[in-house]
Structure formats: structure tokens, C-alpha cells
Design a protein around this motif. Structure first.
Motif, PDB file in Angstrom:
ATOM      1  N   GLN A  34       0.813  -1.207   0.000  1.00 26.90           N
ATOM      2  CA  GLN A  34       0.000   0.000   0.000  1.00 26.90           C
ATOM      3  C   GLN A  34       0.854   1.267   0.000  1.00 26.90           C
ATOM      4  OE1 GLN A  34      -2.595  -0.457   3.386  1.00 26.90           O
ATOM      5  NE2 GLN A  34      -3.584  -2.257   2.507  1.00 26.90           N
ATOM      6  N   GLY A  35       2.178   1.084   0.048  1.00 32.90           N
ATOM      7  CA  GLY A  35       3.082   2.222  -0.055  1.00 32.90           C
ATOM      8  C   GLY A  35       3.685   2.681   1.250  1.00 32.90           C
ATOM      9  N   GLU A  36       3.470   1.943   2.333  1.00 34.49           N
ATOM     10  CA  GLU A  36       4.060   2.327   3.608  1.00 34.49           C
ATOM     11  C   GLU A  36       5.530   1.911   3.675  1.00 34.49           C
ATOM     12  OE1 GLU A  36       1.851   1.398   7.117  1.00 34.49           O
ATOM     13  OE2 GLU A  36      -0.090   1.672   6.125  1.00 34.49           O
ATOM     14  N   VAL A  37       6.246   2.538   4.594  1.00 33.01           N
ATOM     15  CA  VAL A  37       7.642   2.199   4.858  1.00 33.01           C
ATOM     16  C   VAL A  37       7.687   1.206   6.011  1.00 33.01           C
ATOM     17  CG1 VAL A  37       9.904   3.084   5.540  1.00 33.01           C
ATOM     18  CG2 VAL A  37       8.408   4.482   4.096  1.00 33.01           C
ATOM     19  N   LEU A  38       8.400   0.106   5.822  1.00 32.25           N
ATOM     20  CA  LEU A  38       8.657  -0.823   6.918  1.00 32.25           C
ATOM     21  C   LEU A  38       9.926  -0.353   7.628  1.00 32.25           C
ATOM     22  CD1 LEU A  38       8.089  -4.285   5.174  1.00 32.25           C
ATOM     23  CD2 LEU A  38       6.385  -2.761   6.220  1.00 32.25           C
ATOM     24  N   TYR A  39       9.812  -0.129   8.939  1.00 35.69           N
ATOM     25  CA  TYR A  39      10.916   0.476   9.688  1.00 35.69           C
ATOM     26  C   TYR A  39      11.363  -0.450  10.817  1.00 35.69           C
ATOM     27  CZ  TYR A  39      13.205   3.820  12.880  1.00 35.69           C
ATOM     28  OH  TYR A  39      14.082   4.458  13.716  1.00 35.69           O
ATOM     29  N   PHE A  40      12.659  -0.756  10.819  1.00 34.43           N
ATOM     30  CA  PHE A  40      13.263  -1.635  11.823  1.00 34.43           C
ATOM     31  C   PHE A  40      14.287  -0.804  12.602  1.00 34.43           C
ATOM     32  CE2 PHE A  40      12.180  -3.721   7.903  1.00 34.43           C
ATOM     33  CZ  PHE A  40      11.525  -4.884   8.263  1.00 34.43           C
ATOM     34  N   PRO A  41      13.899  -0.187  13.718  1.00 32.80           N
ATOM     35  CA  PRO A  41      14.805   0.735  14.419  1.00 32.80           C
ATOM     36  C   PRO A  41      16.018   0.066  15.043  1.00 32.80           C
ATOM     37  CG  PRO A  41      12.787   0.401  15.678  1.00 32.80           C
ATOM     38  CD  PRO A  41      12.567  -0.242  14.344  1.00 32.80           C
ATOM     39  N   SER A  42      15.969  -1.252  15.239  1.00 35.86           N
ATOM     40  CA  SER A  42      17.079  -1.952  15.901  1.00 35.86           C
ATOM     41  C   SER A  42      17.567  -3.115  15.048  1.00 35.86           C
ATOM     42  CB  SER A  42      16.632  -2.458  17.283  1.00 35.86           C
ATOM     43  OG  SER A  42      16.198  -1.391  18.093  1.00 35.86           O
ATOM     44  N   LEU A  43      17.835  -2.834  13.782  1.00 36.40           N
ATOM     45  CA  LEU A  43      18.353  -3.865  12.875  1.00 36.40           C
ATOM     46  C   LEU A  43      19.617  -3.337  12.197  1.00 36.40           C
ATOM     47  CD1 LEU A  43      18.027  -6.667  11.640  1.00 36.40           C
ATOM     48  CD2 LEU A  43      16.552  -5.650   9.876  1.00 36.40           C
ATOM     49  N   PRO A  44      20.750  -3.355  12.922  1.00 36.05           N
ATOM     50  CA  PRO A  44      22.001  -2.855  12.335  1.00 36.05           C
ATOM     51  C   PRO A  44      22.619  -3.857  11.378  1.00 36.05           C
ATOM     52  CG  PRO A  44      22.418  -3.703  14.532  1.00 36.05           C
ATOM     53  CD  PRO A  44      20.924  -3.817  14.313  1.00 36.05           C
ATOM     54  N   PHE A  45      23.405  -3.354  10.449  1.00 31.22           N
ATOM     55  CA  PHE A  45      24.234  -4.218   9.608  1.00 31.22           C
ATOM     56  C   PHE A  45      25.671  -3.950  10.037  1.00 31.22           C
ATOM     57  CE2 PHE A  45      26.547  -5.588   5.836  1.00 31.22           C
ATOM     58  CZ  PHE A  45      25.942  -6.814   5.608  1.00 31.22           C
ATOM     59  N   LYS A  46      26.269  -4.917  10.710  1.00 35.51           N
ATOM     60  CA  LYS A  46      27.559  -4.708  11.347  1.00 35.51           C
ATOM     61  C   LYS A  46      28.704  -4.816  10.346  1.00 35.51           C
ATOM     62  CE  LYS A  46      25.841  -6.347  15.794  1.00 35.51           C
ATOM     63  NZ  LYS A  46      25.953  -7.357  16.874  1.00 35.51           N
ATOM     64  N   LEU A  47      29.601  -3.844  10.416  1.00 36.13           N
ATOM     65  CA  LEU A  47      30.780  -3.795   9.553  1.00 36.13           C
ATOM     66  C   LEU A  47      32.008  -4.261  10.325  1.00 36.13           C
ATOM     67  CD1 LEU A  47      28.760  -1.995   7.976  1.00 36.13           C
ATOM     68  CD2 LEU A  47      30.686  -0.526   7.372  1.00 36.13           C
ATOM     69  N   THR A  48      32.953  -4.850   9.603  1.00 32.22           N
ATOM     70  CA  THR A  48      34.238  -5.187  10.201  1.00 32.22           C
ATOM     71  C   THR A  48      35.078  -3.908  10.323  1.00 32.22           C
ATOM     72  OG1 THR A  48      35.338  -5.576   8.081  1.00 32.22           O
ATOM     73  CG2 THR A  48      34.143  -7.442   9.074  1.00 32.22           C
ATOM     74  N   GLU A  49      36.173  -3.988  11.047  1.00 38.09           N
ATOM     75  CA  GLU A  49      37.068  -2.824  11.168  1.00 38.09           C
ATOM     76  C   GLU A  49      37.597  -2.409   9.795  1.00 38.09           C
ATOM     77  OE1 GLU A  49      40.190  -3.147  14.001  1.00 38.09           O
ATOM     78  OE2 GLU A  49      38.879  -3.764  15.641  1.00 38.09           O
ATOM     79  N   GLU A  50      37.921  -3.399   8.977  1.00 38.55           N
ATOM     80  CA  GLU A  50      38.429  -3.117   7.628  1.00 38.55           C
ATOM     81  C   GLU A  50      37.374  -2.397   6.802  1.00 38.55           C
ATOM     82  OE1 GLU A  50      40.529  -5.545   3.921  1.00 38.55           O
ATOM     83  OE2 GLU A  50      39.129  -6.577   5.257  1.00 38.55           O
ATOM     84  N   GLU A  51      36.119  -2.805   6.926  1.00 43.61           N
ATOM     85  CA  GLU A  51      35.037  -2.170   6.170  1.00 43.61           C
ATOM     86  C   GLU A  51      34.745  -0.767   6.694  1.00 43.61           C
ATOM     87  OE1 GLU A  51      32.666  -6.316   5.013  1.00 43.61           O
ATOM     88  OE2 GLU A  51      32.127  -5.172   6.814  1.00 43.61           O
ATOM     89  N   THR A  52      34.789  -0.597   8.008  1.00 44.50           N
ATOM     90  CA  THR A  52      34.537   0.725   8.596  1.00 44.50           C
ATOM     91  C   THR A  52      35.586   1.733   8.124  1.00 44.50           C
ATOM     92  OG1 THR A  52      33.530  -0.294  10.553  1.00 44.50           O
ATOM     93  CG2 THR A  52      34.256   1.993  10.760  1.00 44.50           C
ATOM     94  N   ALA A  53      36.805   1.266   7.910  1.00 46.37           N
ATOM     95  CA  ALA A  53      37.873   2.151   7.438  1.00 46.37           C
ATOM     96  C   ALA A  53      37.621   2.667   6.027  1.00 46.37           C
ATOM     97  CB  ALA A  53      39.211   1.417   7.492  1.00 46.37           C
ATOM     98  N   LEU A  54      36.689   2.039   5.308  1.00 45.02           N
ATOM     99  CA  LEU A  54      36.374   2.455   3.936  1.00 45.02           C
ATOM    100  C   LEU A  54      35.245   3.476   3.876  1.00 45.02           C
ATOM    101  CD1 LEU A  54      36.565  -1.062   2.236  1.00 45.02           C
ATOM    102  CD2 LEU A  54      38.272   0.767   2.096  1.00 45.02           C
ATOM    103  N   LEU A  55      34.743   3.908   5.026  1.00 45.82           N
ATOM    104  CA  LEU A  55      33.665   4.900   5.048  1.00 45.82           C
ATOM    105  C   LEU A  55      34.252   6.295   4.875  1.00 45.82           C
ATOM    106  CD1 LEU A  55      31.319   3.517   7.865  1.00 45.82           C
ATOM    107  CD2 LEU A  55      31.257   3.109   5.394  1.00 45.82           C
ATOM    108  N   ASP A  56      34.607   6.581   3.634  1.00 41.28           N
ATOM    109  CA  ASP A  56      35.228   7.858   3.288  1.00 41.28           C
ATOM    110  C   ASP A  56      34.884   8.169   1.833  1.00 41.28           C
ATOM    111  OD1 ASP A  56      37.089   9.904   2.453  1.00 41.28           O
ATOM    112  OD2 ASP A  56      38.333   9.383   4.191  1.00 41.28           O
TER     113      ASP A  56
END
Length: 300
Positions: A34-56
Motif C-alpha cells: 500500500q506504499g508504507e515504509v517498513l521500519y526496523f529501528p534496531s536492525l544494524p548491519f555490522k561492519l568489520t574494522e576493515e570495512e569501517t575504514a572504507l567509510l570515506d
């Protein structure tokens, strides 16, 4: 499971794992279609340290908005030229994991979609929204309410379902606006659209300006997209709700149906799938069927 407050078209769900078994799928699919947004406030996608270093943002090609990955081709593009092979492998691995997790989540939520979602594409969005949008025209400004439609890529009625996750490491929310229902939107905008020319659509296809022939449906949806973005009064005063998607949250919507605008934020994962209209649980809710009912004719 409960609907959010203030009548916003958002369904909040308490799922905390990228598996969603033993839940009320029928209710969820009805809200989504019907066009609503499904919202999951506590569903993180966890990154490794190597992946976090690529957030640039430096890891994105200056010619591209995002880094993109096609799961069916195992191909990545949009990376900066000076990336090492190790960095490129890490980026591909991150996007592949997110693609697989997104597919598992949506088919757990809606088993009827299993085996029917196609054309996977996901993106790692490293640029701040305002920095990218400032350099583009209003048609490319994602801060303006719109429904998704693409000038060069006709969809022929296919649905666009997107799974988003805020991976900002500094606690910065992804600020969105969400708008009115699609039938309300269509009723208001349809009288403003120009007539469709099949000859013009054929010419665009022949000249390879579009990747396939633009249908009457695509013609209307593209005009909706542009009319919405160009109308400043609508942007300021139209029916809309402000929503903050915090880091560690996930949200899903049909972006060709739900009016949305991304106002601010940085660092996000996004997975796109397409779904044929006839593979929906209730195809009458699709933009295609809504528009066909309004104009009284087939549009593809």
C-alpha cells in the motif's frame, strides 16, 4: 509490531536479526504494497574494522554518486581509480554480504516474493547528501519529494523495492521526508501530465536515448517525478512527514510508489530489487494498476 505515531505511513517492526521467521507476513505485505515504509529501528548491519575504514567519500569515483554492486554479475563499479585490490575486494565483500542479507530478510518477511525478485543492484553511499545534491539540477536533487522514475531506463510497470540501512559511525541520522499515498498523488498530478507520443517513444528507443521503449506508464511516472521535484509549493506545503532513521536502523519501501526525500545524512547501504506487477500479493495496489484504473486503459 505497531504502527508509528502521527499517522505517518510507516510500520515499525521489532525485528533485530537479518532473519524474520514466525511473524505476521500477510499484515506486513499489505502495508508494504500500500506504499508504507517498513521500519526496523534496531536492525544494524555490522561492519568489520576493515570495512569501517572504507567509510570515506574519497573511495568513490568523482564521476559517480555511489559505489555500485550487481550481485548477478558479481561486478562492482564507481570506485576511485587509486583503490588497492585489497580495498576493492573489501568493498565488494561488504556489498555482497548486504545483498545476501537483504534478500534473505525480504523473502522471510514476504515468502510470496521468493524467487521473484530480480535485477539486484546495491550501493554504498559515502557522500553527504547535501554535498552531492548541491552540484546537480532539481531533477537529480534527492532532497526533493519524488517517486522513482528514470529518463533512460523505462521499467514497464516493474516495481522498485529498496532496503536501506544507516551505517553512519558517528551517530548521525538519515533524515527523510515521506509523502502522501500514491492514489492521492496520482489524482492530483495526472491532470498536469502531457499526452503520450508512441512515435516519440519509438524515436528515443531507436536513437538509444532510452535503454528500451518508453511506455505510456513510464511517460506518466517520469512526469510525476519531475512535476513533484519542480513544484516548490508542494515541497514546502504538501502532505509529508519528517522521519529520522538512526544508525543501526533499516527501512524498506517501494520507492516507485512512496513519495520520499532524503534531506541529510551520510554513509548508507541500499539494496534494490525489481518485482513484476503480477508477482505482487495484491497487484491492484501497484502504480501501474492505479493509473490504468484512473485513465481507463492499458498503459504498457
Amino acid at each position: 509490531m505497531s504502527a508509528s505515531t502521527d499517522n505517518a505511513p510507516i510500520l515499525e517492526l521489532g525485528i533485530t536479526e537479518w532473519r524474520a521467521e514466525n511473524i505476521d507476513q500477510e499484515n506486513i505485505v499489505a502495508h508494504l504494497e500500500q506504499g508504507e515504509v517498513l521500519y526496523f529501528p534496531s536492525l544494524p548491519f555490522k561492519l568489520t574494522e576493515e570495512e569501517t575504514a572504507l567509510l570515506d567519500p574519497k573511495f568513490v569515483s568523482p564521476k559517480r554518486k555511489n559505489i555500485m554492486y550487481q550481485a548477478d554479475k558479481d561486478a562492482i563499479r564507481g570506485t576511485a581509480e587509486d583503490l588497492s585490490e585489497a580495498q576493492k575486494t573489501a568493498l565488494k565483500g561488504l556489498l555482497k554480504r548486504y545483498s545476501e542479507a537483504s534478500l534473505r530478510l525480504i523473502t522471510d518477511l514476504i515468502p510470496e516474493y521468493k524467487g521473484k525478485l530480480h535485477s539486484p543492484m546495491n550501493t554504498l553511499r559515502l557522500n553527504a547528501i547535501d554535498e552531492w545534491s548541491d552540484s546537480n539540477s532539481f531533477r537529480k536533487d534527492d532532497r526533493r519529494l519524488h517517486v522513482d522514475a528514470f529518463p533512460s531506463r523505462p521499467l514497464h510497470g516493474k516495481r522498485i523495492i529498496r532496503i536501506f540501512n544507516n551505517i553512519n559511525p558517528a551517530g548521525v541520522p538519515r533524515k527523510w521526508r515521506v509523502g502522501e499515498t500514491f492514489p492521492e498523488l496520482a489524482k492530483r498530478l495526472l491532470p498536469q501530465t502531457k499526452s503520450y507520443s508512441s512515435i516519440g517513444a519509438t524515436l528515443l528507443d531507436t536513437l538509444k536515448i532510452t535503454k528500451s521503449r518508453r511506455t505510456h506508464y513510464d511517460h506518466i511516472m517520469l512526469q510525476f517525478h519531475d512535476i513533484m521535484k519542480e513544484d516548490q509549493d508542494y515541497q514546502d506545503n504538501g502532505v509529508q512527514w519528517d522521519v529520522n532513521f538512526m544508525p543501526g536502523s533499516t527501512w524498506i519501501c517501494f520507492s516507485d510508489q512512496t513519495p520520499h526525500a532524503a534531506m541529510s545524512g551520510q554513509f548508507m547501504l541500499e539494496q534494490t530489487f525489481q518485482l513484476d506487477v503480477d508477482d505482487m500479493v495484491d497487484s491492484s495496489q501497484s502504480p501501474l494498476r492505479v493509473l490504468e484504473k484512473m485513465v481507463g486503459q492499458k498503459l504498457i
